[in-house]
Design a protein around this motif. Sequence first.
Motif, PDB file in Angstrom:
ATOM      1  N   SER A   1       0.831  -1.206   0.000  1.00  0.00           N
ATOM      2  CA  SER A   1       0.000   0.000   0.000  1.00  0.00           C
ATOM      3  C   SER A   1       0.867   1.258   0.000  1.00  0.00           C
TER       4      SER A   1
ATOM      5  N   MET B   1       0.735   3.739  -3.268  1.00  0.00           N
ATOM      6  CA  MET B   1       0.071   5.027  -3.041  1.00  0.00           C
ATOM      7  C   MET B   1       1.008   6.151  -2.649  1.00  0.00           C
TER       8      MET B   1
ATOM      9  N   ILE C   1      -6.195  -2.425   0.067  1.00  0.00           N
ATOM     10  CA  ILE C   1      -7.294  -1.476   0.248  1.00  0.00           C
ATOM     11  C   ILE C   1      -7.682  -1.334   1.723  1.00  0.00           C
TER      12      ILE C   1
ATOM     13  N   PHE D   1      -5.792   1.660   3.358  1.00  0.00           N
ATOM     14  CA  PHE D   1      -5.915   3.010   2.813  1.00  0.00           C
ATOM     15  C   PHE D   1      -5.994   4.103   3.889  1.00  0.00           C
TER      16      PHE D   1
ATOM     17  N   ARG E   1      -8.986   8.624   1.618  1.00  0.00           N
ATOM     18  CA  ARG E   1      -8.779   7.207   1.275  1.00  0.00           C
ATOM     19  C   ARG E   1     -10.003   6.361   1.651  1.00  0.00           C
TER      20      ARG E   1
ATOM     21  N   SER F   1     -12.478   6.654  -1.058  1.00  0.00           N
ATOM     22  CA  SER F   1     -12.039   5.829  -2.183  1.00  0.00           C
ATOM     23  C   SER F   1     -12.450   4.373  -1.991  1.00  0.00           C
TER      24      SER F   1
ATOM     25  N   VAL G   1     -10.446   9.932  -3.769  1.00  0.00           N
ATOM     26  CA  VAL G   1      -9.512  10.396  -2.731  1.00  0.00           C
ATOM     27  C   VAL G   1      -9.552  11.912  -2.632  1.00  0.00           C
TER      28      VAL G   1
END
Length: 256
Positions: free
Chosen positions: A10, A14, A32, A35, A146, A149, A230
């Motif tokens: 992650s 990201m 995910i 996030f 996040r 998202s 986001v």
Amino acid sequence: MLFFTSFLASLSFMTRLGPARIYDDKTVAATIGWFPVVGLIIGTIVTLPFALGVLGGQPWVQAWLVVGGSLTLTRALHWDGWADLFDGWGSGARGERFWTIVKDSRNGAFGVLAMVMGIAGQIILLHQALAAQAYGVVVFAFIMGRTVSVCTAYTGRHLTRDGQGRLFLSGATTPIVLLVIIQTLCAALFVQPLIFLLPTALLAGLGIMEMALLARTHGGMNGDFLGAAVIWGEISTLLGWCIAMNLTRNLLPLFY
């Protein structure tokens, strides 16, 4: 093992903070769930210097540097999706023509306008929060971005298209989304006043619904939707806080 590896993945995908390497599909899908944590890390890095007094009394400069810092840490990944999605939305195209515009690496007029409005809006809203020394709100904006998202991915998990975005969509299962929401609510407990969550949730919900409708209209959802979500979540948090502060100032005198 997947727990730790998915966290590193992650950060790698990201931000610039994780090790650059190739991860398998299962690991990417599992990211995910991290996030909000990634948002916490980014928000803390770009906000902490100002909470400690750097450039105190200069909230415009601080706001500009927060946006610049987040752009640097994330490689502007989410802004790319923001611009692409607005290009597709603004074009009024349907079906595959919509996706051709969204996937075009060149920015059109709607994408440029979205970038200008989005970045300028973030700087203005961040100025308000930083001028009030609401550093927790600034950090929370990155967490909430996040989370929005993840919630957007959940609405489109059955509308996947080819591309890396499908892996994140497949990871947006009901247990993961609930975990992400719980993480976000726990983080919100450290931000005062909690009343700002009401307009924030309303604005965020409107964005999620609009993107879900757009995905259904065009028969799919991809990573650009998640990136745009986001940015929408970050703006919703900061704008929600401004709305809450304005209402508080105007309504409190009525009761005293």
